[in-house]
Design an enzyme around this catalytic site. Structure first.
Site, short mmCIF file in Angstrom:
data_model
loop_
_atom_site.label_atom_id
_atom_site.label_comp_id
_atom_site.label_asym_id
_atom_site.label_seq_id
_atom_site.Cartn_x
_atom_site.Cartn_y
_atom_site.Cartn_z
N LYS A 1 0.79 -0.88 0.31
CA LYS A 1 -0.10 0.06 -0.02
C LYS A 1 0.42 1.05 -0.12
O LYS A 1 0.62 2.09 -0.72
CB LYS A 1 -1.08 0.24 1.16
CG LYS A 1 -2.25 -1.20 1.14
CD LYS A 1 -2.91 -1.02 2.61
CE LYS A 1 -2.46 -1.32 3.67
NZ LYS A 1 -1.98 -2.44 4.43
N ARG B 1 -9.72 0.58 8.59
CA ARG B 1 -8.98 -0.26 8.90
C ARG B 1 -10.38 -0.85 9.86
O ARG B 1 -10.70 -2.48 10.01
CB ARG B 1 -8.32 0.29 9.91
CG ARG B 1 -6.68 -0.06 9.95
CD ARG B 1 -5.98 0.04 11.46
NE ARG B 1 -4.46 0.54 10.20
CZ ARG B 1 -3.40 -0.01 10.43
NH1 ARG B 1 -3.39 -1.78 9.53
NH2 ARG B 1 -2.62 0.26 9.33
N ARG C 1 12.00 -0.68 11.44
CA ARG C 1 11.34 -0.22 11.87
C ARG C 1 10.95 -1.96 12.77
O ARG C 1 10.69 -2.72 12.70
CB ARG C 1 9.87 -0.88 10.19
CG ARG C 1 9.79 0.71 9.52
CD ARG C 1 9.04 1.00 8.99
NE ARG C 1 7.67 0.59 8.67
CZ ARG C 1 6.49 0.70 8.52
NH1 ARG C 1 6.52 0.48 7.16
NH2 ARG C 1 5.28 0.04 9.01
N ARG D 1 -0.68 -8.21 13.25
CA ARG D 1 -1.09 -7.32 13.01
C ARG D 1 -2.17 -8.18 11.74
O ARG D 1 -3.21 -7.76 11.15
CB ARG D 1 -0.36 -5.87 12.28
CG ARG D 1 0.14 -5.19 13.68
CD ARG D 1 1.42 -4.33 12.55
NE ARG D 1 2.08 -3.92 11.86
CZ ARG D 1 3.37 -4.57 11.37
NH1 ARG D 1 3.74 -4.18 11.70
NH2 ARG D 1 3.18 -3.83 9.65
#
Length: 188
Positions: free
Chosen positions: A13, A88, A133, A144
């Site tokens: 994305k 979401r 990250r 997630r």
């Protein structure tokens, strides 16, 4: 034009949003980027967000919606927004619809990137190694991914019922995926 890039963590994305910014001049509204900026600021809000994200959990709607609403005027000036990582949940989708309606606009298209789970894991591991990250460790990723499957995937029928859902194969080169997204957006 306001679009949503939709798909599980690691599906591309963010990469595709940056390509759309470059090609079309729209503004990328990446909740992930906004939340990472809040964390980096060291503010009280940033510290709360850090604790949530580090645990692999989703940030509460009220915080995310506030961040999005602050950026809508910028997106309007640019001719469109690319929502990346938001909404979401159905509640967030309804809140986004309401916020946009107040401004006389709407979500025009929802582009769902289709990527298989093995590829998602490989992409996450590569991104963690390249970008460092903290939220891209395998345990946080699995949390997630499950949150996406449980909470975000129900958005598919929400947007399909509105006639806005466009599914795009997310496997292949960045350029190939970008071309498929462009074709989906340019087809009514």
């Amino acid at each position: 034009m306001n679009i949503i890039l939709f798909g599980p963590p690691g599906c591309g994305k963010g990469t595709q949003a940056k390509k759309l910014v470059s090609d079309r001049g729209w503004v990328q509204l990446s909740t992930g980027d906004m939340l990472r900026a809040a964390i980096a600021s060291g503010s009280e809000l940033g510290n709360r967000v850090k604790a949530i994200v580090d645990g692999g959990n989703l940030v509460p709607d009220a915080i995310v919606i506030e961040l999005i609403e602050e950026r809508l005027p910028e997106a309007e000036s640019a001719g469109g927004a690319i929502f990346d990582g938001f909404p979401r949940t159905v509640a967030q989708a309804e809140a986004l619809d309401a916020a946009l309606e107040k401004r006389g606009t709407q979500v025009d298209a929802v582009v769902r990137l289709l990527v298989d789970e093995q590829e998602l894991v490989a992409r996450m591991e590569k991104r963690a190694a390249e970008e460092g990250r903290a939220d891209d460790n395998i345990d946080a990723f699995k949390v997630r991914l499950k949150a996406y499957q449980d909470q975000t995937a129900p958005l598919l029928p929400f947007y399909a019922a509105q006639g806005k859902l466009k599914e795009v194969e997310g496997m292949g080169s960045m350029e190939d995926v970008a071309a498929r997204i462009a074709a989906a957006l340019d087809t009514k």
